[in-house]
Design a protein around this motif. Structure first.
Motif, PDB file in Angstrom:
ATOM      1  N   TYR A 148       0.817  -1.206   0.000  1.00 51.77           N
ATOM      2  CA  TYR A 148       0.000   0.000   0.000  1.00 51.77           C
ATOM      3  C   TYR A 148       0.863   1.275   0.000  1.00 51.77           C
ATOM      4  N   SER A 149       0.473   2.245  -0.838  1.00 51.20           N
ATOM      5  CA  SER A 149       1.160   3.541  -0.867  1.00 51.20           C
ATOM      6  C   SER A 149       0.206   4.644  -0.417  1.00 51.20           C
ATOM      7  N   LEU A 150       0.691   5.493   0.479  1.00 51.81           N
ATOM      8  CA  LEU A 150      -0.148   6.546   1.062  1.00 51.81           C
ATOM      9  C   LEU A 150      -0.807   7.434   0.018  1.00 51.81           C
ATOM     10  N   ILE A 154      -4.766   8.353  -0.198  1.00 48.45           N
ATOM     11  CA  ILE A 154      -5.270   9.721  -0.023  1.00 48.45           C
ATOM     12  C   ILE A 154      -6.132  10.112  -1.225  1.00 48.45           C
ATOM     13  N   ASP A 179     -14.563  -0.223   5.095  1.00 50.09           N
ATOM     14  CA  ASP A 179     -13.828   0.417   6.194  1.00 50.09           C
ATOM     15  C   ASP A 179     -12.522   1.062   5.730  1.00 50.09           C
ATOM     16  N   SER A 183     -11.580   5.032   6.158  1.00 49.76           N
ATOM     17  CA  SER A 183     -10.313   5.468   6.756  1.00 49.76           C
ATOM     18  C   SER A 183      -9.582   6.433   5.831  1.00 49.76           C
ATOM     19  N   TYR A 186     -11.178   9.871   5.875  1.00 51.49           N
ATOM     20  CA  TYR A 186     -10.763  10.659   7.049  1.00 51.49           C
ATOM     21  C   TYR A 186      -9.325  11.173   6.869  1.00 51.49           C
ATOM     22  N   ALA A 187      -8.453  10.300   6.373  1.00 57.12           N
ATOM     23  CA  ALA A 187      -7.049  10.708   6.176  1.00 57.12           C
ATOM     24  C   ALA A 187      -6.969  11.855   5.151  1.00 57.12           C
ATOM     25  N   GLN A 190      -7.952  15.130   6.615  1.00 54.81           N
ATOM     26  CA  GLN A 190      -6.939  15.651   7.524  1.00 54.81           C
ATOM     27  C   GLN A 190      -5.811  16.361   6.782  1.00 54.81           C
ATOM     28  N   VAL A 191      -5.419  15.849   5.611  1.00 52.91           N
ATOM     29  CA  VAL A 191      -4.229  16.384   4.928  1.00 52.91           C
ATOM     30  C   VAL A 191      -4.553  17.233   3.710  1.00 52.91           C
TER      31      VAL A 191
ATOM     32  N   LEU B 150     -11.989  -0.612  10.432  1.00 51.38           N
ATOM     33  CA  LEU B 150     -11.664   0.797  10.694  1.00 51.38           C
ATOM     34  C   LEU B 150     -11.241   1.050  12.134  1.00 51.38           C
ATOM     35  N   ASP B 179       3.604   3.497   5.263  1.00 54.83           N
ATOM     36  CA  ASP B 179       2.561   4.355   4.678  1.00 54.83           C
ATOM     37  C   ASP B 179       1.182   4.073   5.261  1.00 54.83           C
ATOM     38  N   LEU B 180       0.896   2.809   5.591  1.00 55.10           N
ATOM     39  CA  LEU B 180      -0.400   2.512   6.198  1.00 55.10           C
ATOM     40  C   LEU B 180      -0.490   3.175   7.571  1.00 55.10           C
ATOM     41  N   LEU B 182       1.064   5.907   8.567  1.00 51.97           N
ATOM     42  CA  LEU B 182       0.874   7.356   8.388  1.00 51.97           C
ATOM     43  C   LEU B 182      -0.585   7.661   8.049  1.00 51.97           C
ATOM     44  N   SER B 183      -1.173   6.842   7.185  1.00 46.06           N
ATOM     45  CA  SER B 183      -2.582   7.058   6.807  1.00 46.06           C
ATOM     46  C   SER B 183      -3.483   6.942   8.032  1.00 46.06           C
ATOM     47  N   MET B 184      -3.199   5.955   8.890  1.00 44.90           N
ATOM     48  CA  MET B 184      -4.019   5.747  10.090  1.00 44.90           C
ATOM     49  C   MET B 184      -3.831   6.896  11.083  1.00 44.90           C
ATOM     50  N   TYR B 186      -3.236  10.008  10.253  1.00 48.23           N
ATOM     51  CA  TYR B 186      -4.052  11.124   9.745  1.00 48.23           C
ATOM     52  C   TYR B 186      -5.537  10.873  10.012  1.00 48.23           C
ATOM     53  N   ALA B 187      -5.976   9.632   9.778  1.00 45.54           N
ATOM     54  CA  ALA B 187      -7.396   9.319   9.994  1.00 45.54           C
ATOM     55  C   ALA B 187      -7.752   9.504  11.478  1.00 45.54           C
ATOM     56  N   ARG B 189      -6.310  11.506  13.658  1.00 47.35           N
ATOM     57  CA  ARG B 189      -6.364  12.944  13.978  1.00 47.35           C
ATOM     58  C   ARG B 189      -7.690  13.557  13.526  1.00 47.35           C
ATOM     59  N   GLN B 190      -8.190  13.080  12.396  1.00 46.48           N
ATOM     60  CA  GLN B 190      -9.433  13.635  11.856  1.00 46.48           C
ATOM     61  C   GLN B 190     -10.638  13.292  12.738  1.00 46.48           C
TER      62      GLN B 190
END
Lengths: 246, 246
Positions: A148-150, A154, A179, A183, A186-187, A190-191, B150, B179-180, B182-184, B186-187, B189-190
């Motif tokens: 997986y790549s961020l 996003i 789900d 997620s 939401y990410a 946030q960004v 989630l 990367d997963l 980091l995504s979590m 951000y999610a 924080r949201q």
């Protein structure tokens, strides 16, 4: 209507994509670069998996593009940097393109009803198109080497944000979102105000920065810059102006 | 130091977890419920995979807990609702517990250096403990039937938020996060200001609500309510007061 996000190409099963609208994402950099080529007048892009396939399909006047390990393939006209494709020489031409991840994702979606290539640069346009088709949607993040790549996640979040708005306002539809999709939504929220920094901080962002491609990351992090939807037609990626469908 | 988030049990390979600090998460509801039992004086929890194993290990005075398809197993003392374990009868007792996902995650982590069971209820305490151990960390989301959930991802984000703060302030360490993860982050924080709603909207939240467990979801969505760290010792989950380690 269902929206399913799949985190990387190896987790997609061809049958799960059958008869659905599949949106393929490879933000860094395949789908961003293909979109840029089409926006600069490229007539059609033929995505292929291997360098050999690319060379076998070549005809006079066709251009070759693609990368391996982020670098241009020897003998090819272009690499995988979107800036290379902002070029008058590409106008009206066919481009045969092989990339590590994006092409595999497109190949895996061949049973889909419609295949759309999305990036942050055209997320809104792609969401409008997919919403208008009124079928279940699979958002297929390419990922990198089966991980997986961020930046793709996003972008999936961006698509879901737009899809929710459009489906609700045009048809009163509230899609069922898996789900992982929630997620990513939401990410993304946030960004979204700091997209360039998010992309510079992720794994591919760091790798591309080290290789000197920071400008590519900054460009690929821009939201909704281009109002075109690349769609696969007869094995070729063709640009469709978004307003045609809605 | 590396922090790796794995989205579901089936994607974890035992060898990747070897000699690392593994934090297992099953917010709805195994790790939340186990923590609640320990906070109410349960002496030790023996996690097992099958109902048969649970019955074979039973001794006089031992209690049996667990669920299948969200419901209490016939003949068991308790199901998987945390409220059942807020019970004086559990004080000082051993509990044998089988759950669909959480137990499998713990079983898969047996080569780890340390196994911690985390939930939103004790994320901060678990992060303090894991940071103090100064080893690479794997955050293993249990998921549900091999699919990402989630609530586990959001808890991974909570742990990363806390870990980043603690590692930076106590050792000047900036961990490498996949990367997963980091995504979590951000999610998390949201949604951190609206955690209950996020859990009610996800797949397990909807399913549990339909089955009448809305109160469980509301309880499991509370952040840092309990300052205990459940750690596996000799195959049993034991409560460790967090302050012992920092």
């Amino acid at each position: 209507m269902e929206i399913l996000v799949i985190p990387s190409v190896n987790e997609a099963r061809m049958d799960d994509l059958a008869n659905k609208t599949v949106i393929v994402i490879d933000v860094l950099r395949a789908t961003s670069t293909m979109l840029t080529a089409l926006a600069h007048g490229c007539r059609a892009i033929i995505p292929v998996e291997t360098v050999l396939q690319a060379k076998q399909l070549q005809q006079p006047g066709y251009l070759l593009g693609g990368e391996r390990a982020c670098k241009k393939i020897p003998g090819f006209d272009y690499g995988n940097s979107p800036f290379e494709y902002m070029d008058d020489k590409i106008t009206g031409k066919h481009l045969i393109m092989t990339t590590t991840n994006g092409t595999r994702a497109i190949q895996k979606s061949l049973k889909a009803s419609t295949i759309i290539a999305a990036s942050l640069l055209n997320g809104k346009a792609c969401a409008k198109e997919a919403a208008a088709l009124r079928r279940d949607i699979v958002i297929l993040c390419s990922g990198t080497q089966d991980i997986y790549s961020l930046e793709d996640g996003i972008c999936a979040g961006q698509l879901i944000e737009e899809l929710q708005d459009i489906l609700l306002s045009t048809g009163g539809i509230e899609p069922e979102i898996n789900d992982l999709g929630l997620s990513m939504l939401y990410a993304y929220r946030q960004v979204q105000g700091n997209m360039t920094q998010a992309l510079l901080n992720c794994s591919n962002g760091k790798r591309l920065s080290k290789l000197g491609f920071t400008d590519d990351i900054i460009y690929c992090s821009r939201l909704n810059l281009i109002d075109l939807v690349p769609i696969i037609q007869d094995g070729k990626l063709i640009a469709t102006p978004v307003n045609q469908f809605i």
